[in-house]
Motif scaffolding. Sequence first.
Motif, PDB file in Angstrom:
ATOM      1  N   LEU A 364       0.830  -1.204   0.000  1.00 29.54           N
ATOM      2  CA  LEU A 364       0.000   0.000   0.000  1.00 29.54           C
ATOM      3  C   LEU A 364       0.863   1.253   0.000  1.00 29.54           C
ATOM      4  CD1 LEU A 364      -2.754  -1.117   2.532  1.00 29.54           C
ATOM      5  CD2 LEU A 364      -3.161  -0.404   0.159  1.00 29.54           C
ATOM      6  N   HIS A 367       2.623   1.653  -3.498  1.00 32.96           N
ATOM      7  CA  HIS A 367       1.623   2.047  -4.492  1.00 32.96           C
ATOM      8  C   HIS A 367       1.233   3.512  -4.315  1.00 32.96           C
ATOM      9  CE1 HIS A 367      -1.950   1.861  -7.033  1.00 32.96           C
ATOM     10  NE2 HIS A 367      -2.649   2.339  -6.015  1.00 32.96           N
ATOM     11  N   ASN A 368       0.947   3.904  -3.081  1.00 28.85           N
ATOM     12  CA  ASN A 368       0.557   5.286  -2.812  1.00 28.85           C
ATOM     13  C   ASN A 368       1.683   6.269  -3.122  1.00 28.85           C
ATOM     14  OD1 ASN A 368      -2.152   5.490  -2.021  1.00 28.85           O
ATOM     15  ND2 ASN A 368      -1.703   4.639  -0.005  1.00 28.85           N
ATOM     16  N   GLY A 372       1.241   9.189  -5.663  1.00 30.10           N
ATOM     17  CA  GLY A 372       1.393  10.567  -5.206  1.00 30.10           C
ATOM     18  C   GLY A 372       2.486  11.317  -5.923  1.00 30.10           C
ATOM     19  N   ARG A 376       3.086   6.162 -11.011  1.00 34.52           N
ATOM     20  CA  ARG A 376       2.559   4.797 -10.944  1.00 34.52           C
ATOM     21  C   ARG A 376       2.241   4.196 -12.301  1.00 34.52           C
ATOM     22  NH1 ARG A 376       1.885   0.307 -10.962  1.00 34.52           N
ATOM     23  NH2 ARG A 376       0.631  -1.035  -9.593  1.00 34.52           N
ATOM     24  N   TYR A 498      -8.378   1.994   4.215  1.00 36.35           N
ATOM     25  CA  TYR A 498      -7.016   2.450   3.945  1.00 36.35           C
ATOM     26  C   TYR A 498      -7.031   3.815   3.250  1.00 36.35           C
ATOM     27  CZ  TYR A 498      -5.662  -2.396   4.911  1.00 36.35           C
ATOM     28  OH  TYR A 498      -5.469  -3.623   5.499  1.00 36.35           O
ATOM     29  N   GLU A 499      -5.915   4.519   3.384  1.00 31.78           N
ATOM     30  CA  GLU A 499      -5.754   5.809   2.729  1.00 31.78           C
ATOM     31  C   GLU A 499      -5.174   5.591   1.336  1.00 31.78           C
ATOM     32  OE1 GLU A 499      -6.053   9.966   2.512  1.00 31.78           O
ATOM     33  OE2 GLU A 499      -6.548   8.745   4.273  1.00 31.78           O
ATOM     34  N   PHE A 500      -5.799   6.179   0.320  1.00 30.74           N
ATOM     35  CA  PHE A 500      -5.300   6.094  -1.051  1.00 30.74           C
ATOM     36  C   PHE A 500      -5.105   7.508  -1.592  1.00 30.74           C
ATOM     37  CE2 PHE A 500      -7.205   1.957  -0.418  1.00 30.74           C
ATOM     38  CZ  PHE A 500      -6.300   1.109  -1.029  1.00 30.74           C
ATOM     39  N   LEU A 501      -3.882   7.774  -2.070  1.00 34.64           N
ATOM     40  CA  LEU A 501      -3.551   9.114  -2.551  1.00 34.64           C
ATOM     41  C   LEU A 501      -4.042   9.343  -3.972  1.00 34.64           C
ATOM     42  CD1 LEU A 501       0.105   9.640  -1.242  1.00 34.64           C
ATOM     43  CD2 LEU A 501      -2.075   9.976  -0.055  1.00 34.64           C
ATOM     44  N   GLN A 512      -2.178  13.334   2.052  1.00 37.47           N
ATOM     45  CA  GLN A 512      -2.287  12.860   3.427  1.00 37.47           C
ATOM     46  C   GLN A 512      -1.087  13.319   4.261  1.00 37.47           C
ATOM     47  OE1 GLN A 512      -0.739  10.373   5.305  1.00 37.47           O
ATOM     48  NE2 GLN A 512      -2.351   9.502   6.595  1.00 37.47           N
ATOM     49  N   TYR A 515       2.167  10.965   4.703  1.00 40.94           N
ATOM     50  CA  TYR A 515       2.951  10.867   3.471  1.00 40.94           C
ATOM     51  C   TYR A 515       3.676  12.179   3.198  1.00 40.94           C
ATOM     52  CZ  TYR A 515       0.986   6.335   2.061  1.00 40.94           C
ATOM     53  OH  TYR A 515       0.657   5.015   1.992  1.00 40.94           O
TER      54      TYR A 515
END
Length: 531
Positions: A364, A367-368, A372, A376, A498-501, A512, A515
């Motif tokens: 995670l 990936h984030n 960010g 990606r 979960y937090e996803f950017l 976030q 991050y």
Amino acid sequence: MRFFTLGLMLFLTLVFSALGYFLGLSWLWGLTISLPLALLGIYDLIQRKHNVVRNYPILAHIRFMAEAIRPQIRQYFVESDIDGAPFTHNERSTIYKRACGMDDAKPFGTELNVYNLEYEWIDHSIVAKENPDPDNMPRVAIGGPQCSKPYSASLFNISAMSFGALGPHAIMALNKGAKLGNFAHDTGEGGLSPYHQKFGGDLIWEIGSGYFGCRNDDGTFNAEMFRDQAQSDQVKMVEIKLSQGAKPGHGGLLPGAKVTAEIAATRKIPQGKSCQSPAAHSAFSTPIELLEFVARLRELSGGKPAGFKLCIGHRWEFLAICKAMLQTGILPDFIVIDGAEGGTGAAPLGLSDYVGTPLREGLLFAHNALVGAGLRERIRIGASGKAVGGSRLAMNLALGADWCNSARGFMFALGCIQAQKCHTGRCPTGITTMDRLRQRSLIVEDKARHVQRFHYHTVRSLGIITAAAGLDHPAELKPHHICLRISSDEIRTAAEFYEFLEPGVLVNGSGQPTYRRYWEMARAESFAPVL
């Protein structure tokens, strides 16, 4: 001692036969015990189904008797010696059935405790799709804009296991299985051995800090030696190992007694002398230098995909690599995230149990971080760490992975029983040993088929789950397809939990707070944080 029981039964059979011949038929009663056991032991030696039976004739049946009695006794006898083992008996049984081509369906339904607060599942659809053909499952294209020879990889491949850690028969069986099933075999950091290359299966050449197979006498990287081997058609990708989930931040020592002529020739090290694998690389020491090394390996290999593998540690270090990508324009074609639950032949207990980020959290974060940083879409992510079933593959893909690797799953397909003798050279199944007598228990042709079938049925399981969710492609699996029980009265999807950017938020100075704080600590010129 492994063959003592068989030898004893053969000896007693001869003794009782002689006594019966010379002293009277009454002595032949002993044959009722010794002869059947002797015949069983001879059969054990020539049968090809069970590795451990070939190595422990007659004695190995005690294990199977214990397994057959009942679950409680089976657990006591079979699993008590592997406390904390990563796979349950049911999981190992499923792997074995798939590897043997047996039906892994079971009656009576779910055995999990669905009221467990840590329970999770994948939502299905009322309008489910037809199950896809495993032979026509989609693959993942690996190779960014700076790569001239992209590789079309299976969604499930063999993770890194080195020659030396695994014996020749195991390496050959894995590679032949990869060839039969059209998937990739990671060499591990021990170099390219003749056994990796015998059957022509696709290879991912892993380069560790010891630069085994492409090193100078002083242990530094040898570019010419690397180029000569990396341009082989069998080598499809090149992977720099930064760290390993089971022992992150730790090198290794190969004792001189284990450096045989074969291992010395493969690793390009002196025979009979201890070899230290450093904890860190000598070819680079900063994020920018790491990316320059990636670009160099890609060029030396003839334009093949080049990337790196790591277990996530200090968050600012990974973000420093992301900043270096933006600053230099050099991109790895792929990054493999190894979880702390990953396996190894031997590691200090403190490292294996308490150091390194578990796969889900590491995946995670990586990936984030790439999302960010706006990177990606141009970099593929592989996930390695206890990925042995379709459900685990599906969850990894939903949380950001493009494909998955497995090491121990394929070891179980070879016949591993988790005896935890990997570091001793006395592996009872002939997998993790260089002892030729023990290796004979592993029949390459048979186990290669097991490897192929395990891969086939695991990918088939992923396809079934994808179709049940109403999707056409595993890449369509997203965080909102996974449900997590948070408490006795609360359930959330992974997308909510979960937090996803959002793309580019780190570069824009938003996103976030956690991050953003690590992003501000990171710098492309050094792995040290800005405090």
